[in-house]
Design a protein around this motif. Structure first.
Motif, PDB file in Angstrom:
ATOM      1  N   UNK A 106      36.812  -5.720  43.239  1.00 34.72           N
ATOM      2  CA  UNK A 106      37.385  -4.387  43.395  1.00 34.72           C
ATOM      3  C   UNK A 106      37.373  -3.654  42.060  1.00 34.72           C
ATOM      4  N   UNK A 107      37.075  -2.371  42.115  1.00 32.08           N
ATOM      5  CA  UNK A 107      37.079  -1.501  40.942  1.00 32.08           C
ATOM      6  C   UNK A 107      38.256  -0.547  41.076  1.00 32.08           C
ATOM      7  N   UNK A 108      39.052  -0.428  40.023  1.00 28.89           N
ATOM      8  CA  UNK A 108      40.193   0.484  40.043  1.00 28.89           C
ATOM      9  C   UNK A 108      39.825   1.780  39.342  1.00 28.89           C
ATOM     10  N   UNK A 109      40.119   2.893  39.994  1.00 26.71           N
ATOM     11  CA  UNK A 109      39.890   4.213  39.410  1.00 26.71           C
ATOM     12  C   UNK A 109      41.031   5.148  39.778  1.00 26.71           C
ATOM     13  N   UNK A 110      41.230   6.157  38.957  1.00 23.95           N
ATOM     14  CA  UNK A 110      42.161   7.235  39.256  1.00 23.95           C
ATOM     15  C   UNK A 110      41.368   8.487  39.595  1.00 23.95           C
ATOM     16  N   UNK A 111      41.870   9.254  40.554  1.00 27.61           N
ATOM     17  CA  UNK A 111      41.258  10.546  40.907  1.00 27.61           C
ATOM     18  C   UNK A 111      42.275  11.648  40.626  1.00 27.61           C
ATOM     19  N   UNK A 112      41.799  12.695  39.967  1.00 25.21           N
ATOM     20  CA  UNK A 112      42.638  13.830  39.595  1.00 25.21           C
ATOM     21  C   UNK A 112      42.078  15.062  40.299  1.00 25.21           C
ATOM     22  N   UNK A 113      42.829  15.577  41.281  1.00 26.67           N
ATOM     23  CA  UNK A 113      42.302  16.613  42.158  1.00 26.67           C
ATOM     24  C   UNK A 113      43.143  17.895  42.066  1.00 26.67           C
ATOM     25  N   UNK A 114      42.433  19.012  41.939  1.00 24.85           N
ATOM     26  CA  UNK A 114      43.098  20.323  42.012  1.00 24.85           C
ATOM     27  C   UNK A 114      42.363  21.167  43.039  1.00 24.85           C
ATOM     28  N   UNK A 115      43.131  21.770  43.959  1.00 26.63           N
ATOM     29  CA  UNK A 115      42.539  22.598  45.001  1.00 26.63           C
ATOM     30  C   UNK A 115      43.209  23.965  45.022  1.00 26.63           C
ATOM     31  N   UNK A 116      42.391  25.000  45.132  1.00 28.90           N
ATOM     32  CA  UNK A 116      42.856  26.371  45.346  1.00 28.90           C
ATOM     33  C   UNK A 116      42.376  26.805  46.719  1.00 28.90           C
ATOM     34  N   UNK A 117      43.298  27.325  47.525  1.00 28.82           N
ATOM     35  CA  UNK A 117      42.928  27.719  48.888  1.00 28.82           C
ATOM     36  C   UNK A 117      43.694  28.970  49.280  1.00 28.82           C
ATOM     37  N   UNK A 118      43.063  29.797  50.097  1.00 27.36           N
ATOM     38  CA  UNK A 118      43.700  30.994  50.639  1.00 27.36           C
ATOM     39  C   UNK A 118      43.551  30.992  52.156  1.00 27.36           C
ATOM     40  N   UNK A 119      44.543  31.547  52.849  1.00 27.61           N
ATOM     41  CA  UNK A 119      44.471  31.758  54.294  1.00 27.61           C
ATOM     42  C   UNK A 119      44.706  33.242  54.536  1.00 27.61           C
ATOM     43  N   UNK A 120      43.665  33.910  55.044  1.00 28.35           N
ATOM     44  CA  UNK A 120      43.702  35.364  55.179  1.00 28.35           C
ATOM     45  C   UNK A 120      43.580  35.724  56.657  1.00 28.35           C
ATOM     46  N   UNK A 121      44.608  36.309  57.267  1.00 34.82           N
ATOM     47  CA  UNK A 121      44.502  36.697  58.684  1.00 34.82           C
ATOM     48  C   UNK A 121      43.506  37.824  58.882  1.00 34.82           C
ATOM     49  N   UNK A 122      42.760  37.738  59.975  1.00 32.46           N
ATOM     50  CA  UNK A 122      41.719  38.730  60.244  1.00 32.46           C
ATOM     51  C   UNK A 122      42.114  39.740  61.317  1.00 32.46           C
TER      52      UNK A 122
END
Length: 276
Positions: A162-178
């Motif tokens: 097994x290989x150990x790793x860390x993941x660093x995640x950043x997400x930008x999201x928008x929800x726009x009504x149509x």
């Protein structure tokens, strides 16, 4: 004579060190390409369910299941099953704009290399925690999500470690009504999204950018507790084996969001839009 042998030994050791250094440099130059190389895009199809089950005023249960397919030579486009995710966590609502979650992931990886003679299935384990911040902008909602994952992975070879790793995640999201002025039932919305995934660990030598994901999704709020969505994602990232080689993917994503509430609250959207 002893001095002569001693000088000869020192000279031989020096030459060995010099040759080893030169060989290492030459090997590194051969491993890393002179320019970044991009693999041909691979098509994938994901079917995802996202459950945010309200338990109490502050707590909710995150229950997610993902079925991910990817193309192979024998089965192009949708392809074969590649991964099955089971992601669960307990979330905490700090206020209407901030929530956090902590839990675990059990992922099953399937070997899609049709020429491989190694194992067909291996498990992967993760501990994950995330922090999401929501803010209204006119009729839209803007989200910032920070997710950190601690993962243990292994290859399909027999007895691979097994290989150990860390993941660093950043997400930008928008929800726009149509077709409405706010996100409520019978509303069609568009959701642009960008996520950067970095990784670290002893096995990560230069390949720090695991994935950059750019997605556009079209969704429809059916009821206060049920939403469906679908979209297309383009992603690219460095391969773990070689930092100079980038993988590319085109992914069709289909989502089902459900948010049952065990409290006695009717016909009401969650105070914070928890949909992942």
């Amino acid at each position: 004579m002893k001095g002569r042998y001693k000088n000869t030994a020192i000279l031989v050791a020096f030459l060995l060190m010099y040759c080893t250094q030169g060989f290492t440099q030459e090997t590194n130059e051969e491993v890393l390409p002179p320019f970044s190389e991009f693999k041909d895009p691979k098509t994938r199809t994901w079917f995802n369910t996202y459950g945010n089950i309200r338990i109490s005023k502050r707590l909710f249960w995150v229950a997610q299941t993902h079925f991910r397919f990817e193309e192979t030579e024998e089965t192009p486009f949708i392809g074969q099953i590649g991964q099955v995710y089971n992601r669960h966590a307990i979330g905490y609502i700090y206020n209407k704009k901030i929530n956090a979650a902590l839990g675990g992931v059990m992922r099953i990886n399937f070997n899609t290399d049709e020429s491989s003679t190694d194992r067909n299935v291996v498990p992967e384990f993760r501990i994950w925690h995330q922090y999401q911040f929501a803010m209204p902008v006119y009729s839209a909602m803007i989200y910032h999500r920070i997710r950190i994952e601690h993962r243990w992975t292994q290859g399909f070879e027999e007895n691979s470690e097994y290989i150990f790793r860390n993941r660093w995640r950043y997400m930008f999201r928008a929800k726009i009504p149509l077709n409405n002025h706010k996100l409520e039932p019978k509303t069609l919305y568009v959701s642009p999204e960008a996520e950067l995934i970095m990784q670290s660990g002893r096995a990560v030598v230069g390949s720090v950018m695991e994935d950059l994901r750019l997605t556009t999704t079209l969704g429809y709020i059916l009821t206060p507790r049920l939403t469906v969505a679908g979209g297309l994602m383009y992603s690219q990232g460095q391969t773990l084996e070689n930092a100079g080689v980038f993988k590319q993917n085109l992914t069709l994503r289909f989502h089902l969001y459900f948010s049952p509430d065990f409290r006695r609250v009717r016909n009401k959207l969650p105070a914070i839009h928890l949909n992942d």
